[in-house]
Write a protein that holds these residues in place. Structure first.
Motif, mmCIF file in Angstrom:
data_model
loop_
_atom_site.group_PDB
_atom_site.id
_atom_site.type_symbol
_atom_site.label_atom_id
_atom_site.label_comp_id
_atom_site.label_asym_id
_atom_site.label_seq_id
_atom_site.Cartn_x
_atom_site.Cartn_y
_atom_site.Cartn_z
ATOM 1 N N GLN A 265 -0.658 10.253 7.392
ATOM 2 C CA GLN A 265 0.706 9.761 7.356
ATOM 3 C C GLN A 265 0.941 8.993 6.059
ATOM 4 O O GLN A 265 0.014 8.410 5.488
ATOM 5 C CB GLN A 265 0.984 8.850 8.551
ATOM 6 C CG GLN A 265 1.042 9.594 9.865
ATOM 7 C CD GLN A 265 1.387 8.681 11.013
ATOM 8 O OE1 GLN A 265 1.076 7.503 10.986
ATOM 9 N NE2 GLN A 265 2.030 9.238 12.027
ATOM 10 N N ALA A 266 2.183 8.979 5.607
ATOM 11 C CA ALA A 266 2.513 8.345 4.334
ATOM 12 C C ALA A 266 2.155 6.855 4.333
ATOM 13 O O ALA A 266 1.732 6.320 3.314
ATOM 14 C CB ALA A 266 3.991 8.533 4.019
ATOM 15 N N SER B 21 4.020 1.860 -7.054
ATOM 16 C CA SER B 21 5.179 1.267 -6.382
ATOM 17 C C SER B 21 6.136 2.344 -5.880
ATOM 18 O O SER B 21 6.786 2.164 -4.852
ATOM 19 C CB SER B 21 5.907 0.290 -7.309
ATOM 20 O OG SER B 21 6.555 0.992 -8.348
ATOM 21 N N ILE B 22 6.216 3.473 -6.580
ATOM 22 C CA ILE B 22 7.032 4.592 -6.116
ATOM 23 C C ILE B 22 6.419 5.173 -4.840
ATOM 24 O O ILE B 22 7.130 5.475 -3.877
ATOM 25 C CB ILE B 22 7.140 5.678 -7.211
ATOM 26 C CG1 ILE B 22 7.856 5.138 -8.449
ATOM 27 C CG2 ILE B 22 7.814 6.937 -6.681
ATOM 28 C CD1 ILE B 22 9.287 4.732 -8.228
ATOM 29 N N VAL B 23 5.093 5.310 -4.819
ATOM 30 C CA VAL B 23 4.416 5.811 -3.616
ATOM 31 C C VAL B 23 4.601 4.818 -2.459
ATOM 32 O O VAL B 23 4.829 5.218 -1.315
ATOM 33 C CB VAL B 23 2.921 6.075 -3.894
ATOM 34 C CG1 VAL B 23 2.183 6.461 -2.626
ATOM 35 C CG2 VAL B 23 2.763 7.143 -4.954
ATOM 36 N N ILE C 182 -1.076 4.346 1.239
ATOM 37 C CA ILE C 182 -1.011 3.196 0.329
ATOM 38 C C ILE C 182 -2.065 2.146 0.652
ATOM 39 O O ILE C 182 -2.174 1.139 -0.033
ATOM 40 C CB ILE C 182 0.392 2.556 0.306
ATOM 41 C CG1 ILE C 182 0.798 2.078 1.678
ATOM 42 C CG2 ILE C 182 1.407 3.502 -0.275
ATOM 43 C CD1 ILE C 182 2.035 1.224 1.672
ATOM 44 N N LEU C 183 -2.822 2.368 1.715
ATOM 45 C CA LEU C 183 -3.885 1.415 2.030
ATOM 46 C C LEU C 183 -5.020 1.652 1.097
ATOM 47 O O LEU C 183 -5.770 1.017 0.627
ATOM 48 C CB LEU C 183 -4.349 1.582 3.469
ATOM 49 C CG LEU C 183 -3.296 1.307 4.519
ATOM 50 C CD1 LEU C 183 -3.861 1.555 5.897
ATOM 51 C CD2 LEU C 183 -2.766 -0.099 4.409
ATOM 52 N N ALA D 16 6.374 5.551 1.121
ATOM 53 C CA ALA D 16 5.724 5.274 2.402
ATOM 54 C C ALA D 16 6.559 4.325 3.256
ATOM 55 O O ALA D 16 6.538 4.414 4.485
ATOM 56 C CB ALA D 16 4.337 4.688 2.172
ATOM 57 N N TYR D 17 7.314 3.446 2.621
ATOM 58 C CA TYR D 17 8.187 2.540 3.366
ATOM 59 C C TYR D 17 9.377 3.297 3.961
ATOM 60 O O TYR D 17 9.783 3.045 5.096
ATOM 61 C CB TYR D 17 8.678 1.414 2.443
ATOM 62 C CG TYR D 17 9.563 0.418 3.141
ATOM 63 C CD1 TYR D 17 9.017 -0.552 3.966
ATOM 64 C CD2 TYR D 17 10.943 0.453 2.977
ATOM 65 C CE1 TYR D 17 9.824 -1.461 4.619
ATOM 66 C CE2 TYR D 17 11.763 -0.452 3.615
ATOM 67 C CZ TYR D 17 11.198 -1.405 4.440
ATOM 68 O OH TYR D 17 11.998 -2.311 5.091
#
Length: 161
Positions: free
Chosen positions: A155-156, A133-135, A160-161, A139-140
């Motif tokens: 890319q950030a 969730s921190i990652v 998360i994908l 990324a958000y």
């Protein structure tokens, strides 16, 4: 010509008046490492147990601080490294209180998901849900920032994908 301005910038930045400031990321890492060193084998009753007979509500918090198994050092090492890399940026934006709240709420939510959706009957340990969730928050906030993922620049938002 004599200058009236005298800068302490380098001295304050390099030597610093406050050389060490205890941040939320440092606090979480210290607690995790201390608990890891305290227990030679992880106490299973602290992990989130999907079996309703063995489940206790406090396990939703304690499982985040227990790391172990066959790859215990790698487990805690990778989790704390990722927390340090990404969490430091998030905490600098949100501050101590908001970061700690987010970390615990997402960790508890991950534990609830483990309880309801786990197909394993074994208890789950580790902070991987809160770390992810921190990652995801990183990324958000920084979707276009480039990250080296296994030596491949991505890319950030794609990490998360």
């Amino acid at each position: 010509m004599k200058y009236q301005y005298k800068s302490q910038g380098f001295k304050n930045d390099f030597y610093g008046k406050n050389q060490f400031k205890l941040t939320a990321v440092h606090l979480i890492c210290i607690i995790n490492v201390l608990i890891f060193l305290l227990f030679s084998s992880p106490p299973i009753n602290f992990g989130v147990n999907p079996n309703p007979i063995h489940f206790k509500s406090w396990q939703l918090i304690t499982y985040m601080f227990i790391h172990g198994g066959d790859y215990g050092v790698l487990h805690i090492g990778f989790n704390m490294y990722v927390l340090w890399i990404f969490g430091s940026h998030i905490e600098s934006i949100w501050g101590f209180k908001k970061f700690i709240t987010y970390y615990f709420l997402t960790g508890i939510f991950s534990g609830v998901c483990i309880y309801f959706f786990s197909i394993s009957s074994l208890p789950t340990i580790g902070a991987s849900g809160a770390i992810f969730s921190i990652v995801a928050a990183y990324a958000y906030i920084y979707p276009n920032r480039m990250i080296s993922f296994w030596f491949i620049p991505v890319q950030a938002r794609t990490i998360i994908l």
